[in-house]
Design a protein around this motif. Structure first.
Motif, short mmCIF file in Angstrom:
data_model
loop_
_atom_site.label_atom_id
_atom_site.label_comp_id
_atom_site.label_asym_id
_atom_site.label_seq_id
_atom_site.Cartn_x
_atom_site.Cartn_y
_atom_site.Cartn_z
N SER A 920 -20.12 -44.04 -21.59
CA SER A 920 -19.13 -45.11 -21.67
C SER A 920 -19.84 -46.44 -21.91
O SER A 920 -21.05 -46.56 -21.66
N PRO A 921 -19.13 -47.46 -22.35
CA PRO A 921 -19.79 -48.75 -22.63
C PRO A 921 -20.04 -49.61 -21.40
O PRO A 921 -20.48 -50.75 -21.56
N GLU A 922 -19.77 -49.16 -20.21
CA GLU A 922 -19.95 -49.97 -19.02
C GLU A 922 -20.72 -49.20 -17.96
O GLU A 922 -20.81 -47.97 -18.01
N HIS A 923 -21.26 -49.96 -17.00
CA HIS A 923 -21.99 -49.36 -15.90
C HIS A 923 -20.99 -48.73 -14.93
O HIS A 923 -19.91 -49.26 -14.69
N LEU A 924 -21.42 -47.61 -14.33
CA LEU A 924 -20.52 -46.86 -13.46
C LEU A 924 -21.19 -46.64 -12.11
O LEU A 924 -22.39 -46.33 -12.02
N ASP A 925 -20.38 -46.82 -11.05
CA ASP A 925 -20.79 -46.47 -9.70
C ASP A 925 -20.32 -45.05 -9.42
O ASP A 925 -19.17 -44.69 -9.69
N LEU A 926 -21.21 -44.25 -8.84
CA LEU A 926 -20.93 -42.84 -8.65
C LEU A 926 -20.65 -42.54 -7.19
O LEU A 926 -21.30 -43.09 -6.28
N GLU A 927 -19.68 -41.69 -6.97
CA GLU A 927 -19.40 -41.12 -5.67
C GLU A 927 -19.29 -39.61 -5.82
O GLU A 927 -19.04 -39.11 -6.92
N TYR A 928 -19.45 -38.91 -4.70
CA TYR A 928 -19.50 -37.46 -4.75
C TYR A 928 -18.55 -36.88 -3.71
O TYR A 928 -18.35 -37.44 -2.63
N SER A 929 -17.99 -35.74 -4.08
CA SER A 929 -17.17 -35.02 -3.12
C SER A 929 -18.08 -34.37 -2.06
O SER A 929 -19.28 -34.17 -2.28
N VAL A 930 -17.49 -34.07 -0.91
CA VAL A 930 -18.26 -33.54 0.21
C VAL A 930 -18.39 -32.03 0.05
O VAL A 930 -17.39 -31.31 -0.09
N LEU A 931 -19.64 -31.57 0.08
CA LEU A 931 -19.89 -30.14 0.03
C LEU A 931 -19.77 -29.55 1.44
O LEU A 931 -19.88 -30.26 2.45
N ASN A 932 -19.55 -28.27 1.52
CA ASN A 932 -19.43 -27.59 2.81
C ASN A 932 -20.74 -27.74 3.58
O ASN A 932 -21.79 -27.27 3.14
N PRO A 933 -20.70 -28.41 4.77
CA PRO A 933 -21.97 -28.61 5.51
C PRO A 933 -22.58 -27.30 5.98
O PRO A 933 -23.79 -27.24 6.20
N ASN A 934 -21.78 -26.27 6.17
CA ASN A 934 -22.30 -24.97 6.57
C ASN A 934 -22.50 -24.03 5.39
O ASN A 934 -22.80 -22.85 5.59
N GLY A 935 -22.32 -24.55 4.20
CA GLY A 935 -22.46 -23.73 3.02
C GLY A 935 -23.89 -23.70 2.51
O GLY A 935 -24.78 -24.42 3.00
N PRO A 936 -24.13 -22.93 1.50
CA PRO A 936 -25.50 -22.78 0.99
C PRO A 936 -25.91 -23.86 -0.01
O PRO A 936 -27.08 -23.91 -0.39
N PHE A 937 -24.95 -24.72 -0.49
CA PHE A 937 -25.27 -25.70 -1.52
C PHE A 937 -25.52 -27.06 -0.89
O PHE A 937 -24.81 -27.47 0.04
N VAL A 938 -26.53 -27.76 -1.44
CA VAL A 938 -26.89 -29.10 -0.95
C VAL A 938 -27.25 -29.95 -2.15
O VAL A 938 -27.98 -29.49 -3.05
N LEU A 939 -26.72 -31.20 -2.19
CA LEU A 939 -27.11 -32.18 -3.19
C LEU A 939 -28.28 -32.96 -2.62
O LEU A 939 -28.14 -33.68 -1.62
N LEU A 940 -29.44 -32.84 -3.25
CA LEU A 940 -30.66 -33.41 -2.69
C LEU A 940 -30.83 -34.90 -2.99
O LEU A 940 -31.40 -35.63 -2.18
N ASN A 941 -30.38 -35.37 -4.15
CA ASN A 941 -30.59 -36.78 -4.52
C ASN A 941 -29.32 -37.39 -5.07
O ASN A 941 -29.12 -37.47 -6.28
N PRO A 942 -28.38 -37.80 -4.24
CA PRO A 942 -27.15 -38.44 -4.76
C PRO A 942 -27.46 -39.79 -5.40
O PRO A 942 -27.95 -40.71 -4.75
N ILE A 943 -27.18 -39.87 -6.70
CA ILE A 943 -27.41 -41.12 -7.45
C ILE A 943 -26.17 -41.99 -7.30
O ILE A 943 -25.04 -41.51 -7.46
N ARG A 944 -26.37 -43.26 -7.06
CA ARG A 944 -25.25 -44.15 -6.77
C ARG A 944 -24.80 -44.97 -7.95
O ARG A 944 -23.67 -45.45 -7.96
N LYS A 945 -25.64 -45.16 -8.99
CA LYS A 945 -25.25 -46.01 -10.12
C LYS A 945 -25.84 -45.43 -11.39
O LYS A 945 -26.97 -44.93 -11.39
N LEU A 946 -25.05 -45.51 -12.44
CA LEU A 946 -25.47 -44.99 -13.74
C LEU A 946 -25.17 -46.04 -14.80
O LEU A 946 -24.01 -46.39 -15.05
#
Length: 1287
Positions: A920-946
């Motif tokens: 897109s032509p503009e800067h974007l702030d990123l947010e993420y949905s919450v993964l299951n804390p007891n699940g096997p998936f983990v987001l290691l490096n949540p990026i906040r701005k793109l």
């Protein structure tokens, strides 16, 4: 070419004589093919060459006579002229063919133009545009004439080309006949050059008189420098000269071309026809003709009549239509080619002499209009055509008719027209020149003389386009040149008296003045029938001739009234509209066509519209063009439930009314929607936008006011109660409605969720995928074909067959893919989907979802029986769905939004990197949905701005805890949309099997100091490669066992220690190979265990653990082994000691051995130590009546395989006191025998209590077991037998 040699400097010509100069002197310019002598056809005499200088006095050559030299000279001249004629003929044939090709192209172009004109003529005739029809007919006639001229020219060129080809054929025959003479002439050329050197020198001196070259050589010239050469030309002959100046440098020879042209005349006229048009007798008109000289040589000229003769008229006249000539001498072939070019030019640009060109006619018309003279429609009393060969006095030239025209100048000569006798006159003039090389130019003058005292300057009255029943007026102006007053009567043609009128009908025009008449035109509907032949019904054109009768004049004066009569009708189609059933919460739109049958634009408007009707565009007002059809939207929205019948009135600008009949039925539905239109925000592909609305049942009681009661038109009101609804979504729509079916109770409402998720259609993705696969198959086919082309030619047949099979396979592959749809989860489908997502340009869709309504509850229906939905009670939900390209896209893994970790072993962790880019032509702030804390998936490096255009990498981990398929969605949320990433992974348990059953590996007996090996296998039954490591408990560090009691103090049940006796040397008793590695899926791994004791012991043991991924213990294997000092051993019986030994070495000293014995010998038999073996047998007495089976035990006697040299290869054993043992009830088999190396033998012991046995006192007897091998060993076997009543 005789002048070429004169252009060279003397120095260069002396050093390098030119062949062209020598051959020119031998050639005769007047060469004729038939003049070749008969002797030249035969082979030339080699002795005809000129002799050179004498080289040796003793060897003289006989000189040829004069006749031979002349024949050789003539032969060379004929050959040279034959070559020149061949070249000229070849060039002429090529040029003629090019001109013939151009002629054919022009004919094709003219044919296409004629077809276009015919099509346009038909269209204009259908449209009734008579003025355009006249112009197109004139253009069609002109194109036909030009096409005919081109055809004649093509025929002439074809004939000339055939003649030239025939002449070329004869020349080639002559060349073949003179081929031998040509070879002989080439052989004689060197001698001829020597013979002509003296003649060439004189010729060079003559040429040098014309041209002087002054050149001072500057010496060596650096790169980029220049020098000057002065060339002086002094002409002595009036000819064009061409040649070159040759220079010689260290790098080679080069030349500079020179060209000297003689002055010439190039004369032309600006026009070939002068048309004066119509003039009254006694008037005078003037035109100008221009003579132009484009050459550098002047000459005298003179304008004369074509029939007159002059002294200067000595040149041949020019009969072609070209008006531009260049005076220069040309050969026959050049003249023929030039005539063809002039004829082609004449075919495109010239017109017949008797017809004026359009350009000149246009200029004439404009000039005549400016002067106020009539242009067309002149009525002549008498028409006299004068033959062009008679002397005419109407046309004369101005004062300047002869004189001198200089180079590059023009002369304007006036041409005067003074009509004397009424009629058409024409005269032909010519221009002659003193220069004999300039051809005579011709031009023609045409004019018409009329003699009428009264005329109409506007003989054609154009009323343009007129409507029926509308009044149109114009003024007709009449002029007279008579010097007396005249009476005029104005007459209208028969049949038009009721439509057209001239007022006044009678008048008097004064001398030398004008008179005005009023024309009134009021066309009626009966005009087509009344006008008869004057009206064309197809084109609607009226051409009415009007007559002005003059007193005392026989011929009347006429003029014509032109008009296109059209209707003013507007047509509404259809004439009636039925809107059908429409609810009060919506509007129905239908289209009607408004057609203008008139040839004039008309303004219109719908007036007096009811409140429940709207017409668009522009609220029903506008302007409709001629013969145009407009599409109008009629929008009907009822206000209450009833039947509607009404009319819509459309009025034109002349107050004509056109009506549209309409009918409809208003419906008050059972349910209503809180929103009938939902406008979603711009939604990215594969993102979701959600809107909510309510389905409302607002009716509570039967006693509600009548207008608000749900009903269809004037039918009975619907009952009060639960009402069901169902939304009917179109197939393959990106809309989801939940719930789509439901029931609403009176006074209640139901919440409905509408979701919009735009996606790319599967058809588009399949099409793109098939195109990609087809291109890939074609590329592979081309590559294979190129490789096959490089093979040997002997395999050509096989290559063609293979190529055909490959083509058929590549052609059939897309067809098979079309039959089998690509799955949405396949890699090809997802790759193409990601490829098409990025360049997506956006899309806007509008959906109208019907919601059918029925009385009753959905639970009350029986089985799958549908409710009775009424189509008239249907409400509609309009959805506006704009789809845009996503702001964030995945750039890794071909743009796939599915992060598939694959199979990961339980307890392990897999890392997946996903690259995302902000497009897109503009800067974007990123947010993420919450993964299951007891699940096997983990987001290691949540990026906040793109940042715009930036690409970042998200790191995701998958750590399964159990063997299951795990799925979860990770949403990357921005203000412009959401990117959904699907996380998928499978936990796989590490399953291995061991070839050792029971978990115990007994290495058996081995002689101390030697080793033995045994193998086993581990099988990987999981779909993943498994990393393993082998660990021995004896080599592992232990913690927490320092304060435990020794194993020999604990009971056997409490003993858990698996590490037994170890080597004194500190080396491990057991070792395993390999220690670590990776087992591939489905593969087996071989392991080798080595037992290496360094002392004698029966309790060597250790535990081998198989550890997977450095964490999980999959197998525990108990390793056991025994070591003996000698090669024999006995095992079996009851244990008499503990399985724990001290690591301290205690030497065994015999009691009879003294300290002074230096070399003790082997022990004596009396002092031999007896090793005890306890064998306990328990006889089970189950029933006194039934005898029980004997109690049995076994002893194993073995011989150890060894690498040591020993005289004994076997071990002998024997048991004494067998008879006494039998007396006590024991049976021993065998009592003696031998055992081979590496073998064991079993001694079976059974016991039956004798008759006199006392069950209360156990039986104890002993016997000696002797083993003889490399040494002798004696074992004391103690047998203890007892009787028990239970197991």
């Amino acid at each position: 070419m005789e002048e070429d040699a004169s252009l060279f400097p003397k120095k260069l010509l002396d050093d390098a004589p030119l062949v062209e100069d020598e051959t020119d002197e031998l050639e005769d310019p007047e060469f004729v093919l038939g003049s070749v002598p008969g002797e030249a056809e035969n082979k030339a005499d080699p002795g005809s060459s000129c002799p050179g200088k004498e080289q040796n006095a003793d060897k003289r050559k006989q000189r040829p006579d004069v006749q031979d030299r002349m024949q050789a000279s003539l032969l060379r001249r004929d050959l040279s002229h034959l070559d020149q004629l061949h070249e000229e003929k070849d060039l002429f044939i090529q040029k003629t063919r090019e001109e013939l090709r151009a002629c054919r192209q022009r004919m094709g172009l003219l044919a296409k133009q004629q077809e276009s004109v015919v099509a346009g003529l038909a269209a204009e005739r259908a449209a009734g545009n008579m003025a355009a029809v006249g112009r197109l007919e004139e253009a069609s006639q002109r194109l036909c004439s030009e096409l005919g001229n081109e055809g004649d020219l093509q025929a002439k060129m074809t004939a000339v080309l055939q003649d030239s080809v025939s002449a070329m054929w004869h020349i080639e025959i002559q060349e073949r006949q003179l081929e031998d003479a040509r070879k002989s002439a080439r052989a004689e050329a060197p001698a001829a050059r020597k013979c002509l050197q003296e003649r060439g020198a004189s010729g060079k001196a003559e040429r040098n008189r014309l041209l002087r070259v002054r050149f001072d050589p500057p010496g060596p010239m650096p790169a980029g420098m220049s020098c000057e050469v002065l060339v002086t030309f002094k002409p002595t002959v009036n000819k064009d000269l061409e040649g070159n100046v040759s220079f010689l440098a260290q790098t080679g020879r080069f030349s500079v071309p020179l060209k000297c042209s003689a002055k010439k005349c190039s004369l032309s006229l600006d026009k070939e026809l002068i048309d004066f048009g119509s003039y009254v007798v006694g008037e005078t008109a003037s035109r100008t003709i221009t003579l132009t000289n484009l050459g550098g040589l002047g000459t005298r000229f003179k304008f004369l009549l074509a029939s007159e003769c002059c002294e200067m008229d000595a040149s041949p006249s020019v009969f072609n239509t070209s008006s531009s000539f260049t005076c220069e001498d040309k050969g026959f072939d050049s003249k023929v080619a030039t005539s063809f070019s002039e004829q082609l030019t004449a075919g495109n640009e010239s017109v017949p002499a008797d017809v004026p060109s359009r350009k000149e006619s246009g200029k004439l018309d404009i000039k005549e209009k400016e002067e106020g003279r009539p242009v067309e429609g002149v009525t002549l009393t008498t028409i006299v055509t004068v033959p062009p060969n008679e002397e005419q006095t109407e046309f004369s030239l101005g004062e300047i008719i002869e004189g001198e025209i200089g180079p590059f100048s023009t002369i304007k000569v006036p041409v005067i027209f003074t009509p004397i006798v009424p009629g058409t006159v024409s005269t032909r003039f010519k221009v002659v020149f003193k220069n004999q090389q300039c051809p005579t130019l011709y031009f023609k003058v045409v004019g018409v003389a009329i003699d009428v005292p009264v005329w109409v300057p506007k003989p054609n009255v154009d009323l343009k386009i007129c409507m029926y029943d509308r009044l149109y007026q114009d003024s007709i102006l009449v002029h007279t040149r008579s010097k007396a007053a005249l009476r005029l009567n104005f007459e209208v043609c028969k049949g038009l008296q009721g439509h057209l009128e001239l007022l006044p009908k009678t008048g008097c025009i004064q001398a030398l003045s004008s008179y005005s008449v009023r024309l009134k035109f009021l066309p009626r509907r009966s005009l087509p029938e009344d006008a008869g032949k004057y009206f064309d019904k197809e084109s609607r054109v009226l051409e009415a001739p009007m007559t002005i009768r003059v007193a005392d004049q026989i011929k009347p004066v006429g003029f014509t009234v032109h008009a296109i009569v059209t209707t003013s009708d507007l047509e509404l189609s259809p004439s009636g509209v039925d809107f059908g059933y429409c609810t009060i919460y919506e509007a129905i739109r239908t289209q009607v066509s408004l057609c203008n049958h008139s040839l004039l634009p008309q303004e219109f408007g719908f007036v007096g519209l009811p409140k429940f009707v709207d017409i668009q565009p522009n609220d029903g007002f506008g302007t409709i063009l001629p013969l145009e059809t407009l599409q109008l939207d009629v929008i009907f929205q009822p206000t209450k439930a009833k039947e509607y019948n009404f009319e819509l009135v459309c009025k034109s600008e002349i107050n004509r009314c056109f009506k549209l009949t309409c009918r409809a039925v208003g419906v008050h539905p059972l349910l209503e929607l809180s929103h009938y239109q939902v406008k979603f925000a711009a939604t990215s592909l594969y993102d979701t936008s959600v809107a909510t609305l309510y389905v409302i049942n607002s009716r509570l009681s039967v006693n509600s006011p009548t207008p608000s009661v749900p009903r269809i038109g004037l039918e009975d009101a619907s009952p009060v109660g639960p009402t069901s609804f169902e939304f009917l979504l179109p197939s393959d729509s990106p809309i989801t409605i939940s719930p789509s079916v439901g029931t609403v109770w009176p006074g209640k409402r139901c919440l409905v969720r509408v979701a919009f998720r735009p996606v790319l259609t599967s058809e588009l993705i399949h099409q793109e995928a098939l195109q990609g696969l087809t291109k890939e198959a074609e590329a592979k086919s081309d590559t294979a074909t190129q490789r096959k082309d490089q093979r040997r030619q002997s395999f050509s047949i096989l290559r063609l067959q293979n190529r055909d099979r490959l083509f058929q396979a590549s052609a059939s592959q897309p067809l098979e893919l079309q039959k089998e749809d690509l799955m949405s989860s396949s890699q090809e489908y997802q790759a193409v989907q990601a490829t098409l997502t990025r360049p997506f340009q956006g899309k806007f869709d509008k959906f109208v979802v019907p919601c059918v309504v029925a009385s009753g509850d959905t639970k009350d229906r029986k089985g799958t029986e549908p409710l009775s939905f009424s189509p008239h009670n249907t409400v509609y939900l309009e959805l506006w769905c704009p789809a845009v390209a996503p702001s964030i896209v995945v750039t890794s893994d071909k743009g796939k939004t599915i992060a598939d970790f694959g199979d990961i072993a339980v307890g392990q962790r897999g890392i997946k990197k996903v690259s995302i880019q902000n497009i897109s032509p503009e800067h974007l702030d990123l947010e993420y949905s919450v993964l299951n804390p007891n699940g096997p998936f983990v987001l290691l490096n949540p990026i906040r701005k793109l940042v715009s255009g930036e690409t970042q990498v998200l790191k995701l981990s998958f750590s399964p805890r159990e063997s299951v398929l795990a799925q979860e969605m990770l949403e990357v949320i921005t203000k412009r949309g959401t990117l959904s990433l699907a996380l998928v992974g499978t936990g796989v348990a590490s399953v291995t099997t061991c070839s050792i059953e029971g978990g115990v590996l007994n290495m058996g007996y081995v002689i101390a100091g030697e080793s033995t090996s045994a193998g086993f296998k581990l099988q990987n039954n999981s779909p993943l490669p498994i990393k393993f490591s082998m660990q021995l408990d004896s080599l592992s560090t232990r913690s927490g066992g320092e304060h435990r009691l020794p194993q020999f103090l604990a009971s056997p049940a409490q003993r858990t220690e698996v590490v037994g006796t170890q080597n004194y040397s500190g080396q491990s008793v057991f070792s395993v190979v390999p220690v670590e590695g990776v087992m591939e899926p489905g593969r087996a791994q071989d392991f080798t265990v080595t037992f290496s004791p360094d002392h004698e012991s029966l309790y060597f043991s250790d535990q081998l653990q198989v550890v997977l991924f450095e964490k999980e213990i999959s197998h525990q294997i108990l390793l056991k082994g025994s070591a003996r000092k000698y090669m024999m051993f006995v095992e079996g019986g009851d244990p008499l000691d503990v399985p724990v030994e001290s690591l301290t070495v205690i030497p065994a000293l015999h009691p009879e051995r003294t300290e002074g014995d230096p070399q003790p010998g082997p022990p004596s038999p009396e002092a031999e130590e007896l090793k005890p073996i306890l064998v306990t047998l328990a006889y089970v007495q189950l029933d006194t009546d039934t005898p029980a089976p004997p109690a049995t035990r076994e002893l194993q006697v073995g011989c150890i395989r060894t690498t040591q040299l020993s005289p004994k290869k076997t071990v002998e054993f024997s048991l004494d006191s067998v008879a006494s043992l039998q007396h006590e009830g024991f049976t021993i088999e065998p009592s003696k025998g031998f055992v081979e190396r590496g073998q064991t033998k079993t001694i079976s012991i059974s016991w039956m209590p004798p008759i006199d046995f006392d069950p209360d006192h156990p039986l104890m007897v002993s016997a000696l077991l002797q083993l003889r091998g490399d040494v002798k060993e004696t074992y004391k076997v103690l047998f203890v037998a007892q009787v028990v009543t239970g197991p």
